[in-house]
Motif scaffolding. Sequence first.
Motif, short mmCIF file in Angstrom:
data_model
loop_
_atom_site.label_atom_id
_atom_site.label_comp_id
_atom_site.label_asym_id
_atom_site.label_seq_id
_atom_site.Cartn_x
_atom_site.Cartn_y
_atom_site.Cartn_z
N TYR A 39 0.84 -1.19 0.00
CA TYR A 39 0.00 0.00 0.00
C TYR A 39 0.89 1.26 0.00
O TYR A 39 1.85 1.34 0.75
CB TYR A 39 -0.92 0.01 1.22
CG TYR A 39 -1.90 -1.14 1.25
CD1 TYR A 39 -2.97 -1.17 0.36
CD2 TYR A 39 -1.74 -2.20 2.13
CE1 TYR A 39 -3.86 -2.23 0.37
CE2 TYR A 39 -2.63 -3.26 2.16
CZ TYR A 39 -3.69 -3.27 1.27
OH TYR A 39 -4.58 -4.33 1.26
N LEU A 67 -1.58 6.04 -0.91
CA LEU A 67 -1.90 5.47 0.40
C LEU A 67 -3.25 5.97 0.92
O LEU A 67 -4.06 5.20 1.44
CB LEU A 67 -0.80 5.81 1.42
CG LEU A 67 -0.98 5.15 2.78
CD1 LEU A 67 -0.72 3.65 2.70
CD2 LEU A 67 -0.06 5.78 3.83
N ASN A 70 -5.95 4.12 -0.56
CA ASN A 70 -6.01 2.71 -0.14
C ASN A 70 -6.59 2.56 1.27
O ASN A 70 -7.39 1.65 1.52
CB ASN A 70 -4.62 2.08 -0.16
CG ASN A 70 -3.99 1.99 -1.54
OD1 ASN A 70 -2.79 1.95 -1.66
ND2 ASN A 70 -4.80 1.99 -2.59
N LYS A 85 -8.64 -5.36 4.04
CA LYS A 85 -7.33 -5.13 3.43
C LYS A 85 -6.20 -5.57 4.35
O LYS A 85 -5.14 -5.97 3.89
CB LYS A 85 -7.18 -3.64 3.09
CG LYS A 85 -8.10 -3.18 1.97
CD LYS A 85 -8.07 -1.68 1.80
CE LYS A 85 -8.99 -1.25 0.65
NZ LYS A 85 -9.16 0.21 0.58
N HIS A 231 -2.60 6.87 7.78
CA HIS A 231 -2.17 7.52 6.54
C HIS A 231 -2.00 9.02 6.75
O HIS A 231 -2.06 9.80 5.79
CB HIS A 231 -3.19 7.26 5.43
CG HIS A 231 -4.57 7.75 5.75
ND1 HIS A 231 -5.51 6.95 6.36
CD2 HIS A 231 -5.16 8.94 5.55
CE1 HIS A 231 -6.62 7.64 6.51
NE2 HIS A 231 -6.44 8.85 6.04
#
Length: 569
Positions: A39, A67, A70, A85, A231
């Motif tokens: 990722y 990112l 994701n 995920k 993130h």
Amino acid sequence: MSFDADVIVIGAGGGGAVAAKELGEKGIKVLVLEAGPWYGNTKWPDPNGDKGAVSSSNYEDLSIEVLKQNFTDLENDMNDFITGKLRWGPANRNVGIWPRSYNGEGLSWQNSGVGGSTLHYFGNSPRAFPQVVDNVWPISYSELVPYYEKVERELPVTPAATTAKEELFYYGAKKKGWTLLEGKDITTPGYRPQPNAIFPVNPLLNEPSFDIQTNRSAGCTLRGHCINGCHIGPTIDTVAKRSTFASYIPKALRTGNVTVRPNTFVTKVLTEEGEAEGIHAVGVLYRDTWNGETGELRAKVVVMSAGSVETPRLWLNSGLPENPWVGKGMVNHYFDCLSGIFEEETLMENIGVSDVKPFVGQNAAARFDYPGLGVIQTFGTSPGLYASMLYATSDKGYQNFNPPGPDALWDMEGMVAGEKLKEFMREYPRTMSVALFVDDDVNQENGISLDMEVKDENGYIPVIHYKPSASDIERRERLAVIAAEILRAAGAKHVVRANWPSVIMIHIMSTMRIGLVTDTNCEALQVKGLYIADNSVLYNSLGGPNPTLTNQAMATRTADKIVEKYFQA
């Protein structure tokens, strides 16, 4: 013999990424093979939907924009054990997870992907208790300290910020007479802020001009959701939570000596036998998780960093020499959880706010250490995960049919359902919860073996055996009492104990123990050129502290030992 790299590292998680970066900085050519997706890399803009490229060795391939696309804050999208995920399975979410077998029902909460289980971890980075290393491990605590210090600088590790739930925990612990601990080497009981691998809160966070969306100044924004994969940051290498995809992997790529190949499951360690050196590692066989293609890669040294389940599984599936400690001696901290529910008036009186909002702040930011027993630490997650961990997971059945004994400090024990669950979740903003981690015993009956009747695409599947000892059970009971006392002292009107099953696996360690499967440099006793750099090589449960920092310190040390023996010239 021609090699594809000087060193092949199997796994890009908590230990493998560290070893790769350390070796790369010393000029060693490293190939990292990771079973899961990557990722935050432009070569895999849709890592769960498209195969993407084969490998990346360029820091410029990293992208915070990718990112952010994701990683979401949706619990099922990120942390569903089957389709999320962050699961133990291939990148392609249309394909099932890689199975495990248990002695009974169980859960091994691990991730595949660059970053491994540091993708969903809380960033907790305490050191081991010194007394469980000195005169117990085959190396001393003082030998570990320089490596602890190096990792603590690299990540970096700092005391976690205090929000309302931590302040309430400190209030209760202090009221019970426990001491605020200082320093990193803990030898006496007490409480303290978590040493976390999370960038400190930016002091400008409360300024009107602070842009929380772009967060151009690196630092934690106290938004919670650590468990979903952080993130927050302007670039990959400044993401607030220091998962190895954001800390060690960018540094590894910057050396120009490290290549990472995701979606590559290693199915066998290859060995040869020479008259002078005996059995030695020469490479690996791998399987592409998207198209099933197989191949062979060779290197002078192989490092197993696949985790405490997959490393012994790979050893056994590779037909490497028998050793009575391969896969044996597993510890897991034998967890439990308790919750305290508070009245608004009590919170106002004790800490000056009307609720504690468990989803705010870092997910686990305060701790209580008790050498000889284990650890208690606060945790707070988003509501669905919170309810499932605290009220839907128990070894005691439903609380209605399981009244606690007359001397218990908790009001109820077991799973909570129906109207009572609705009531408790309405009070979720005024709930503080703690997890218990027991200093559990090494037991050769616990560990990893192969199910010789069931295979997945990567070989015979692992069987996980774990049963706490009578001493483990006693320690957990003593920790549960201390936790309940702290919650009561903080003013909780209700205390609920989950009583988790023993087969919930999060801190799996010690399945390939140093000194028994490897020598003191973490090189396999029976296979030269084969090293181990993950939680499996740890000698015991560390006394209860989370294993990641010790794993990373050991991986740093192992990289030094590899260079000294195989590349010094």
